[in-house]
Design a protein around this motif. Sequence first.
Motif, mmCIF file in Angstrom:
data_model
loop_
_atom_site.group_PDB
_atom_site.id
_atom_site.type_symbol
_atom_site.label_atom_id
_atom_site.label_comp_id
_atom_site.label_asym_id
_atom_site.label_seq_id
_atom_site.Cartn_x
_atom_site.Cartn_y
_atom_site.Cartn_z
ATOM 1 N N ASP A 114 -10.010 17.709 -38.203
ATOM 2 C CA ASP A 114 -11.332 17.244 -38.661
ATOM 3 C C ASP A 114 -11.617 16.900 -40.029
ATOM 4 O OD1 ASP A 114 -11.215 19.774 -39.819
ATOM 5 O OD2 ASP A 114 -12.669 21.003 -38.780
ATOM 6 N N GLY A 115 -10.269 17.027 -40.804
ATOM 7 C CA GLY A 115 -10.374 16.597 -42.094
ATOM 8 C C GLY A 115 -10.394 18.016 -43.183
ATOM 9 N N SER A 116 -10.786 18.779 -42.609
ATOM 10 C CA SER A 116 -10.866 19.955 -43.585
ATOM 11 C C SER A 116 -9.746 20.611 -43.665
ATOM 12 C CB SER A 116 -11.753 21.156 -43.031
ATOM 13 O OG SER A 116 -11.217 21.354 -41.713
ATOM 14 N N ASP A 117 -9.370 21.605 -44.700
ATOM 15 C CA ASP A 117 -8.088 22.122 -44.878
ATOM 16 C C ASP A 117 -8.229 23.637 -45.050
ATOM 17 O OD1 ASP A 117 -8.039 23.005 -48.082
ATOM 18 O OD2 ASP A 117 -9.223 20.907 -47.978
ATOM 19 N N VAL A 118 -7.107 24.465 -44.751
ATOM 20 C CA VAL A 118 -7.076 25.679 -44.549
ATOM 21 C C VAL A 118 -5.682 26.077 -45.296
ATOM 22 C CG1 VAL A 118 -6.239 25.982 -42.284
ATOM 23 C CG2 VAL A 118 -6.939 27.911 -43.128
ATOM 24 N N GLU A 119 -5.763 27.411 -46.024
ATOM 25 C CA GLU A 119 -4.504 27.605 -46.888
ATOM 26 C C GLU A 119 -3.566 28.695 -45.582
ATOM 27 O OE1 GLU A 119 -4.040 30.553 -50.175
ATOM 28 O OE2 GLU A 119 -4.457 28.600 -51.093
ATOM 29 N N VAL A 120 -2.482 28.339 -45.448
ATOM 30 C CA VAL A 120 -1.457 29.163 -44.574
ATOM 31 C C VAL A 120 -0.257 29.395 -45.239
ATOM 32 C CG1 VAL A 120 -2.555 27.869 -42.346
ATOM 33 C CG2 VAL A 120 -0.640 26.974 -43.365
ATOM 34 N N PRO A 121 0.716 30.271 -44.881
ATOM 35 C CA PRO A 121 2.007 30.652 -45.428
ATOM 36 C C PRO A 121 2.840 29.373 -45.122
ATOM 37 C CG PRO A 121 1.227 32.435 -43.955
ATOM 38 C CD PRO A 121 0.318 31.423 -43.797
ATOM 39 N N VAL A 122 3.581 28.969 -46.215
ATOM 40 C CA VAL A 122 4.470 28.029 -45.938
ATOM 41 C C VAL A 122 5.415 27.867 -44.612
ATOM 42 C CG1 VAL A 122 6.610 26.743 -47.048
ATOM 43 C CG2 VAL A 122 4.674 27.717 -48.254
ATOM 44 N N ALA A 123 5.599 29.157 -44.317
ATOM 45 C CA ALA A 123 6.905 29.477 -43.276
ATOM 46 C C ALA A 123 6.009 28.829 -41.919
ATOM 47 C CB ALA A 123 7.118 30.737 -43.128
ATOM 48 N N ASP A 124 4.754 28.919 -41.910
ATOM 49 C CA ASP A 124 4.137 28.697 -40.660
ATOM 50 C C ASP A 124 3.829 27.117 -40.509
ATOM 51 O OD1 ASP A 124 3.839 31.403 -40.211
ATOM 52 O OD2 ASP A 124 1.513 31.612 -40.719
ATOM 53 N N LEU A 125 4.235 26.063 -41.517
ATOM 54 C CA LEU A 125 3.869 24.939 -41.276
ATOM 55 C C LEU A 125 5.309 24.227 -40.706
ATOM 56 C CD1 LEU A 125 1.516 23.383 -42.254
ATOM 57 C CD2 LEU A 125 2.747 22.476 -44.134
ATOM 58 N N LYS A 126 4.961 23.541 -39.802
ATOM 59 C CA LYS A 126 6.246 22.776 -39.206
ATOM 60 C C LYS A 126 6.497 21.440 -39.415
ATOM 61 C CE LYS A 126 6.502 26.839 -36.839
ATOM 62 N NZ LYS A 126 7.821 27.795 -37.330
ATOM 63 N N PRO A 127 7.568 20.907 -39.425
ATOM 64 C CA PRO A 127 7.889 19.394 -39.540
ATOM 65 C C PRO A 127 6.772 18.631 -38.832
ATOM 66 C CG PRO A 127 9.813 20.336 -38.974
ATOM 67 C CD PRO A 127 8.943 21.525 -38.812
ATOM 68 N N GLY A 128 6.093 17.597 -39.433
ATOM 69 C CA GLY A 128 5.189 16.868 -38.852
ATOM 70 C C GLY A 128 3.660 17.064 -39.142
ATOM 71 N N ALA A 129 3.636 18.314 -39.443
ATOM 72 C CA ALA A 129 2.109 18.778 -40.107
ATOM 73 C C ALA A 129 1.879 18.003 -41.523
ATOM 74 C CB ALA A 129 2.254 20.348 -40.090
ATOM 75 N N HIS A 130 0.559 17.909 -41.605
ATOM 76 C CA HIS A 130 0.228 17.324 -42.783
ATOM 77 C C HIS A 130 -0.631 18.594 -43.924
ATOM 78 C CE1 HIS A 130 -0.597 13.352 -40.827
ATOM 79 N NE2 HIS A 130 0.653 13.727 -40.726
ATOM 80 N N PHE A 131 -0.221 18.251 -45.061
ATOM 81 C CA PHE A 131 -0.808 19.333 -46.114
ATOM 82 C C PHE A 131 -1.207 18.577 -47.441
ATOM 83 C CE2 PHE A 131 3.847 19.290 -46.847
ATOM 84 C CZ PHE A 131 3.998 19.280 -48.158
ATOM 85 N N ILE A 132 -2.137 19.133 -48.338
ATOM 86 C CA ILE A 132 -2.733 18.635 -49.413
ATOM 87 C C ILE A 132 -2.045 19.116 -50.520
ATOM 88 C CG2 ILE A 132 -4.643 18.029 -50.740
ATOM 89 C CD1 ILE A 132 -6.325 18.090 -48.055
ATOM 90 N N VAL A 133 -1.842 18.370 -51.513
ATOM 91 C CA VAL A 133 -0.993 18.934 -52.780
ATOM 92 C C VAL A 133 -2.239 18.368 -54.029
ATOM 93 C CG1 VAL A 133 0.669 19.098 -54.648
ATOM 94 C CG2 VAL A 133 1.306 18.834 -52.019
ATOM 95 N N PRO A 134 -2.974 19.233 -54.479
ATOM 96 C CA PRO A 134 -3.950 18.804 -55.749
ATOM 97 C C PRO A 134 -2.852 18.616 -56.917
ATOM 98 C CG PRO A 134 -4.527 20.859 -54.361
ATOM 99 C CD PRO A 134 -3.285 20.617 -53.938
#
Length: 711
Positions: free
Chosen positions: A213-233
Amino acid sequence: MDCAEEVAVLKRALGGLVGGEDNLAFDVLNGRMMLADAAKHVSDDAIMKAVADTGMGATPWQKGARDQGTDNHRRQQVIFTALSGAFVAIGIAIHLYLSADILTGLKLLVSHDAEVMPFPEIAAYVAAALLGARFVVIKAWYAAKNLRPDINLLMIVAVIGAAAIGEWFEAATVSFLFALSLALEGWSVGRARRAIAALLNLAPPTVRKLLPDGSDVEVPVADLKPGAHFIVPGGERIALDGRVIDGSSAVNQAPITGESVPVEKSSGSEVYAGTINGDGTLTVEATKAVEDSTLARIIRMVEEAHARRAPTEQWVEKFARIYTPVVMVLALLVFVVPPLLFGGLWVDWLYRSLVLLVIACPCALVISTPVSIVASLAASARAGVLVKGGAYIELPARLKALALDKTGTITRGEPVVVRVVPLNGHTEDQLLARAAALEARSTHPLARAVIRYAQEKTIAFTPAEDVEVLKGRGLTGLFEGERFWLGSHRYVVERDQDTPETVAAAEALEADGKTVLVVGNERHVCGLIAVADTIRPEAKAIVAELHRAGIARVVMLTGDNRVTAEAIAREVGIDEVHAELLPEDKVREIDRLVATYTYVGMVGDGVNDAPALARASMGIAMGAIGSDAAIETADVALMTDDVSRLPWLIRHASRTLGVIRQNTIFSLGVKAVFFVLTFAGMASLWGAIAADVGASLLVVVNALRLLNART
């Protein structure tokens, strides 16, 4: 497991069990023993029992589990060693207090044969010997039990032998000094372990995951799988390797690739975990899991490189394998054979066997190398060279090839303005004032270089108004009522303002390895500003001196672009250059050099250099500007940031090797003479002790000459 000696013991004990020593691999940094796929199938219980038979303990490896047993062992080792040293000092204090005068007190250095040692003094030395031998005696017992004599057994026999003839001070000091060496070895391995753990802090523990939906949520790095999108301010570290799918920014990749200036990133660009985002916000698609990132590979490479180096054995250990059993058997034969076969007096031949044991006590031999190394280390420290232990002080003398990182080693590691080219009737001051005004509020290293240069030239400027950042291309703004722009040569082409004069000037500067900034307005190009990471003025002379010192091949390894690297290599006199390298590429080049030259040194300053520093025969870090990871991983750190110390270090290592050889030959020579005198009945306990102490003092005096080796 802290040292190569323990690795050797485990190899001998388990080699037959698993089908050969080649089926065992060791990671000393993490206290791990690994079985190869080709090893015989052996149960965990059988392996743990075999390890227990050596006096050590083992448990099945669990990833991420903290080895509390190792930490507790090291703490106890330090405590017992400190207490042993304290009791040696107490014994000396008691002796001097009870002595009639200072000359009488100095008899402590020779013998108590002429007088009875006071009981409090004996008690202090006994306590020192027992405390110092606390961890050594266990290994010595298992060495004797398994009929595999080693340096630990030799030390215990020497202590017992000295005590048996009443030389309590010698028994205490031998026990304390050996315990101290073991404690220092464990401490150095612990520091290396902490250095690797510190690498993990380069990447943030959490990441801002982008939701559908365009929002973002903070999660542990280990939980992020290849293919997921993340934001770097802007200003934050990038958590995972990935590909930019939206946004543009300049990313500081120095921690991973070693590039001297930030790299512009836009849609489709690759980014690495541990690098630092600039001013813009990036949306990134993760391409690798956290355990497969470039940073994770760096950590693994450092561990593996250290693990490959750990099993190398010291000469003293190899010598002791022969020396220890020979001396012990010889002493026993001296005691029993003459009385049994030739009717000799038991008391007489017991005395001679004790003389043999005393003279066999390897005090001078053991002291000869450490004292030389301590003096050499002290001289190195005073010269601004931090050498991390005696294992590395002699290595520079054997180096045949030396690999140098470019940024921060051959160059200063900081971009500066090196040339200003005004065009179309503009002056240099006008060009710099406009560029500085546009860059006034930027934190980009190239911008700071322009501003610093303008300030040095005392050029007055006010920050431009209505500044607009053109993502990945440059920026525009109003200066003194007129709109100007600043960008790369590529941006000039986009604006269709390129001219043959501009092309010729920009290509000439870029071919020379410089970064070109172009300033212009709506009418024309005002001029070019060339920025570069400048070469250290002493670099060329140092490369020539390295060749004279015996380095056959000087190689540059850098993550920077090839044009810049080759231009710098030509100017400095480098024999070979490899550019645009990632950390694993640098390790590959080091492996290639090692295969050709055997002894290879690596000089670097960044986290990206850490794997290569660890893989080389000797890693040398730039201490004043280097990263903590590089300094901790390296074997040597140039703390004053003075590259000229490299040729000095090679010559100093050669001097140290010479002194060590002199001391070793002298120590063994004295023992050989007294062995002959013992069999001839011409040696006494007093003479044996005096010779041993005298030899120790002489090797110390010879070693202290190294303290003057500062230039």
